[in-house]
Write a protein that holds these residues in place. Structure first.
Motif, PDB file in Angstrom:
ATOM      1  N   GLY B 209       0.753  -1.165  -0.189  1.00 51.73           N
ATOM      2  CA  GLY B 209       0.084  -0.051   0.067  1.00 51.73           C
ATOM      3  C   GLY B 209       0.796   1.082   0.037  1.00 51.73           C
ATOM      4  N   ASP B 210       1.862   1.060   0.305  1.00 55.02           N
ATOM      5  CA  ASP B 210       2.884   2.386   0.570  1.00 55.02           C
ATOM      6  C   ASP B 210       3.173   2.816  -1.096  1.00 55.02           C
ATOM      7  N   ARG B 211       3.310   4.017  -1.080  1.00 52.81           N
ATOM      8  CA  ARG B 211       3.286   4.557  -2.627  1.00 52.81           C
ATOM      9  C   ARG B 211       4.942   4.433  -2.923  1.00 52.81           C
ATOM     10  N   LEU B 212       5.152   4.284  -4.154  1.00 48.58           N
ATOM     11  CA  LEU B 212       6.504   3.977  -4.891  1.00 48.58           C
ATOM     12  C   LEU B 212       7.488   5.059  -4.735  1.00 48.58           C
ATOM     13  N   ARG B 213       6.686   6.515  -4.819  1.00 48.32           N
ATOM     14  CA  ARG B 213       7.467   7.796  -4.454  1.00 48.32           C
ATOM     15  C   ARG B 213       7.960   8.034  -3.329  1.00 48.32           C
ATOM     16  N   ARG B 214       7.484   7.086  -2.407  1.00 44.19           N
ATOM     17  CA  ARG B 214       8.051   7.214  -0.746  1.00 44.19           C
ATOM     18  C   ARG B 214       9.277   6.408  -0.706  1.00 44.19           C
ATOM     19  N   ILE B 215       9.484   5.583  -1.452  1.00 43.22           N
ATOM     20  CA  ILE B 215      10.846   4.743  -1.298  1.00 43.22           C
ATOM     21  C   ILE B 215      12.060   5.493  -1.377  1.00 43.22           C
ATOM     22  N   SER B 216      12.633   5.138   0.016  1.00 44.17           N
ATOM     23  CA  SER B 216      13.975   5.657   0.284  1.00 44.17           C
ATOM     24  C   SER B 216      15.103   5.053  -0.364  1.00 44.17           C
ATOM     25  N   TRP B 217      15.595   5.334  -1.724  1.00 43.95           N
ATOM     26  CA  TRP B 217      16.342   4.413  -2.375  1.00 43.95           C
ATOM     27  C   TRP B 217      17.811   4.341  -1.753  1.00 43.95           C
ATOM     28  N   PRO B 218      18.363   5.311  -1.038  1.00 40.08           N
ATOM     29  CA  PRO B 218      19.646   5.139  -0.596  1.00 40.08           C
ATOM     30  C   PRO B 218      19.582   4.253   0.744  1.00 40.08           C
ATOM     31  N   VAL B 219      18.666   4.352   1.553  1.00 43.09           N
ATOM     32  CA  VAL B 219      18.487   3.464   2.571  1.00 43.09           C
ATOM     33  C   VAL B 219      18.114   2.083   2.261  1.00 43.09           C
ATOM     34  N   SER B 220      17.244   1.830   1.206  1.00 41.32           N
ATOM     35  CA  SER B 220      16.933   0.528   0.575  1.00 41.32           C
ATOM     36  C   SER B 220      18.141  -0.244   0.058  1.00 41.32           C
ATOM     37  N   LEU B 221      18.948   0.640  -0.724  1.00 38.80           N
ATOM     38  CA  LEU B 221      20.318  -0.240  -1.031  1.00 38.80           C
ATOM     39  C   LEU B 221      21.112  -0.583  -0.095  1.00 38.80           C
ATOM     40  N   ARG B 222      21.295   0.448   1.001  1.00 37.82           N
ATOM     41  CA  ARG B 222      22.369   0.113   1.891  1.00 37.82           C
ATOM     42  C   ARG B 222      21.605  -1.206   2.678  1.00 37.82           C
ATOM     43  N   THR B 223      20.389  -1.507   2.964  1.00 36.07           N
ATOM     44  CA  THR B 223      20.204  -2.250   4.098  1.00 36.07           C
ATOM     45  C   THR B 223      19.652  -3.608   3.017  1.00 36.07           C
ATOM     46  N   GLY B 224      19.406  -3.390   1.727  1.00 39.78           N
ATOM     47  CA  GLY B 224      19.150  -4.616   1.080  1.00 39.78           C
ATOM     48  C   GLY B 224      17.824  -4.731   0.860  1.00 39.78           C
ATOM     49  N   GLU B 225      16.661  -4.105   1.659  1.00 35.84           N
ATOM     50  CA  GLU B 225      15.397  -4.221   1.910  1.00 35.84           C
ATOM     51  C   GLU B 225      14.839  -2.933   1.359  1.00 35.84           C
ATOM     52  N   LEU B 226      13.574  -2.792   0.852  1.00 36.45           N
ATOM     53  CA  LEU B 226      12.764  -1.607   0.726  1.00 36.45           C
ATOM     54  C   LEU B 226      12.478  -0.891   1.731  1.00 36.45           C
ATOM     55  N   HIS B 227      12.911   0.407   1.765  1.00 36.68           N
ATOM     56  CA  HIS B 227      12.349   1.241   2.842  1.00 36.68           C
ATOM     57  C   HIS B 227      11.624   2.531   2.472  1.00 36.68           C
ATOM     58  N   VAL B 228      10.734   3.003   3.094  1.00 32.02           N
ATOM     59  CA  VAL B 228       9.849   4.288   2.751  1.00 32.02           C
ATOM     60  C   VAL B 228      10.105   5.326   3.691  1.00 32.02           C
ATOM     61  N   VAL B 229      10.030   6.457   3.247  1.00 30.60           N
ATOM     62  CA  VAL B 229      10.130   7.681   4.078  1.00 30.60           C
ATOM     63  C   VAL B 229       8.493   8.073   4.564  1.00 30.60           C
ATOM     64  N   THR B 230       8.358   8.233   5.860  1.00 34.97           N
ATOM     65  CA  THR B 230       7.227   8.550   6.297  1.00 34.97           C
ATOM     66  C   THR B 230       6.880   9.903   6.746  1.00 34.97           C
ATOM     67  N   SER B 231       5.991  10.523   6.547  1.00 31.76           N
ATOM     68  CA  SER B 231       5.912  12.088   6.920  1.00 31.76           C
ATOM     69  C   SER B 231       4.451  12.342   7.828  1.00 31.76           C
ATOM     70  N   ARG B 232       4.595  13.177   8.551  1.00 29.30           N
ATOM     71  CA  ARG B 232       3.358  13.624   9.200  1.00 29.30           C
ATOM     72  C   ARG B 232       2.416  14.597   8.299  1.00 29.30           C
TER      73      ARG B 232
END
Lengths: 169, 435
Positions: B209-232
């Motif tokens: 359900g997370d939006r693709l544009r929210r994916i944080s590519w630097p963190v995802s590449l570093r950790t090897g798993e997809l991560h997203v940035v969340t905001s208020r």
């Protein structure tokens, strides 16, 4: 909130001149001293004229001073000084009557009226020389009645010209 | 805005009458009595009389005045310009403005005169400046036109005043604190909820359900798993500004002098409304008076203008009876600013009721620093009565404080910073609210 002062500096100076100049015109006659009644009337009238520059009492003040000088029967140079003082008093009263006492009289208007006063005074030496010259001559018969008639006609014209029209409602 | 009058006619001035009378009288007496000195003394007046009579204008001037600005805040100023139609023959213009309460004039006397057409357009201009909000009468003046040789005068003409609602001073106010209970759909306040705002809340693992544009590519590449940035989420706050206009305490000296309680209340309300509208909040206004006024929640400049206009129309009827109770309507989740001297029980009761309903209420004390020296001796009846009212007031404020309602005095920018911070912290603690 402060209320504005009653008279501006320029208005105070002008009203001071209106008070002082007619009295000074009498004092030109020193050491001859006018009758106390004349002095009191002129001072009181000038005081009233200074506080209300449009008051008709101004005519009475000028008439009193002029009348007293006429009664002296002199046409020497002091009459010229008296004429200057009376014209200056009239100009000061006219300037002061442009507005309420609190109004500052601007420089341009003052300069204009100084010039106008000078223009008025141009007639004084002419009249004085004419009077001095005519006094030595024997005027032709009928000169004075004709002059009187001319003055009366001028007065009639002036009275007609200076009657205002009623305001349109 | 302009005021006009009909055509005026020219009348001889006392100066012309004086010159003519002196000249004619002197010359006639000189001829009748044979006094030549009178000819010398009367001659200059004859010159002035003739020139003055010849200067008679033939025009029918019409005068009107215009205001440069139709809307003013207290403390601002504008120019009242005079327009003269068919001015031929008019040499001098005199203007005398009427003195009105809380309206400053420049020049202070309100009287100004000058030659027409000397090239200085400001010569016969009048400046006016309302010194207090509310309805002010501006522009009443008397105008006179004078011809050459001050021989003829048109007028004086009375130009009517124009009523103007002067808006309260836009007092500088700003706070960086967030509203305690942001509760809406738009605005610049951070919500406690995660949403689609721009303020970083954190980074977490990608879920369905997370939006693709929210994916944080630097963190995802570093950790090897997809991560997203969340905001208020960014949400607006419903803000109610309540002004107590039941009575006015103290004497108003305008924007430059001491302020009455109503002055403080209205200016503070204006500043608060302006601040919150700028931040995108929905703001409402309620005026507690003998005739209560309510401006519903809204946003935008037009809404702000409506509220400041309502504030400018506030009037206190000191002869009216105080209402037994006042009704302050505010929806749950709103923040209520109550601007009041807190001298009247119904207002205090209303504040307490709102608190019990779970609303955030901030009382802004508008009594200010009233000059008690005007009340006379410490033992005078007025002084004693005022001290008794203060004791009563202090008791009420203490009871309000016991309910958790902050009471602060208005000090301009930053007034509410500390209070809002405390209230926001307290608002995060779950509590029961009564409807």
């Amino acid at each position: 909130m402060r209320s504005p002062s009653r008279w501006s500096v320029s208005a105070t100076v002008l009203r001071g001149l209106v008070l002082v100049l007619p009295v000074a015109a009498l004092l030109v006659a020193l050491p001859a001293v006018p009758h106390t009644a004349v002095l009191v009337l002129v001072v009181a009238g000038a005081l009233r004229w200074a506080t209300a520059p449009e008051d008709p009492v101004g005519v009475a003040v000028l008439a009193l001073v002029g009348g007293w000088w006429a009664a002296q029967g002199t046409t020497d140079a002091r009459v010229l000084v008296v004429a200057v003082l009376l014209v200056a008093a009239h100009v000061a009263a006219t300037l002061a009557s442009y507005g309420p006492g609190a109004m500052r009289v601007d420089g341009a208007t003052t300069v204009l009226w100084v010039r106008r006063g000078a223009l008025m005074l141009l007639a004084v030496p002419v009249a004085w020389l004419a009077v001095r010259h005519l006094a030595d001559l024997q005027a032709p018969a009928g000169t004075w009645p004709v002059a009187l008639l001319l003055v009366a006609a001028a007065a009639l014209l002036a009275s007609r010209a200076t009657v205002g029209e009623p305001d349109e409602e | 805005m302009d005021g006009a009058c009909g055509a005026v006619t020219w009348q001889p001035t006392p100066a012309l009458v004086r010159t003519v009378l002196v000249a004619v009288g002197a010359l006639a007496t000189a001829l009748l009595t044979g006094r030549p000195a009178l000819v010398v003394l009367g001659a200059p007046f004859a010159v002035a009389g003739v020139l003055g009579a010849l200067a008679r204008p033939t025009s029918s001037p019409r005068v009107r005045s215009t205001l440069d600005h139709a809307l003013l805040h207290e403390g601002q100023g504008t120019t009242v310009r005079l327009v003269v139609e068919d001015p031929d023959g008019a040499e001098h213009v005199t203007r005398v403005a009427a003195q009105a309460p809380y309206v400053a004039l420049e020049p202070r006397s309100g009287a100004v005169g000058g030659l027409r057409g000397t090239g200085d357009p400001g010569l016969v201009e009048l400046a006016v400046g309302p010194r207090r909000w509310g309805r002010r009468e501006i522009g009443a003046e008397r105008v006179g036109l004078t011809s050459a040789w001050a021989a003829w005068r048109a007028g004086p003409v009375d130009l009517p005043s124009r009523g103007m609602f002067v808006l309260p001073q836009a007092a500088p106010y700003a706070t960086r604190e967030e509203m305690p209970q942001p509760d809406g759909l738009v605005g610049a306040h951070r919500s406690r909820k995660v949403g689609s705002g721009t303020e970083l809340e954190g980074i977490r693992a990608f879920t369905t359900g997370d939006r693709l544009r929210r994916i944080s590519w630097p963190v995802s590449l570093r950790t090897g798993e997809l991560h997203v940035v969340t905001s208020r989420a960014e949400q607006d706050a419903g803000v109610w500004i309540v002004v107590d206009a039941l009575r006015e305490v103290g004497v108003s000296e305008g924007v430059d002098g001491r302020a009455s309680s109503l002055d403080l209340g209205v200016r503070a309300a204006s500043a608060l409304a302006s601040h919150h509208v700028r931040r995108g909040d929905r703001v409402g206004l309620q005026v507690l008076g003998t005739r209560p006024v309510c401006v519903g929640l809204g946003a935008g400049r037009r809404h702000l203008h409506r509220m400041t206009g309502t504030l400018a129309r506030i009037q206190v009827d000191h002869r009216s009876h105080l209402p037994a109770e006042v009704d302050v309507s505010a929806t749950t989740g709103s923040v209520v600013y109550l601007l009041s001297p807190m001298l009247h029980t119904p207002v205090v009761t209303a504040a307490a009721t709102l608190m019990r309903r779970g609303l955030t209420v901030v009382v802004i004390d508008t009594v200010g620093e009233q000059q008690t020296s005007r009340l006379g001796d410490r033992l005078s009846v007025k002084s004693l009565a005022w001290r008794m009212r203060q004791v009563e007031r202090d008791d009420r404020l203490e009871r309000l404080a016991a309910l958790g309602c902050p009471v602060i005095g208005w000090r301009g920018p930053g007034t509410l910073d500390v209070v809002l911070r405390r209230v926001a912290r307290r608002a995060q603690v779950p509590r029961l609210g009564a409807r």
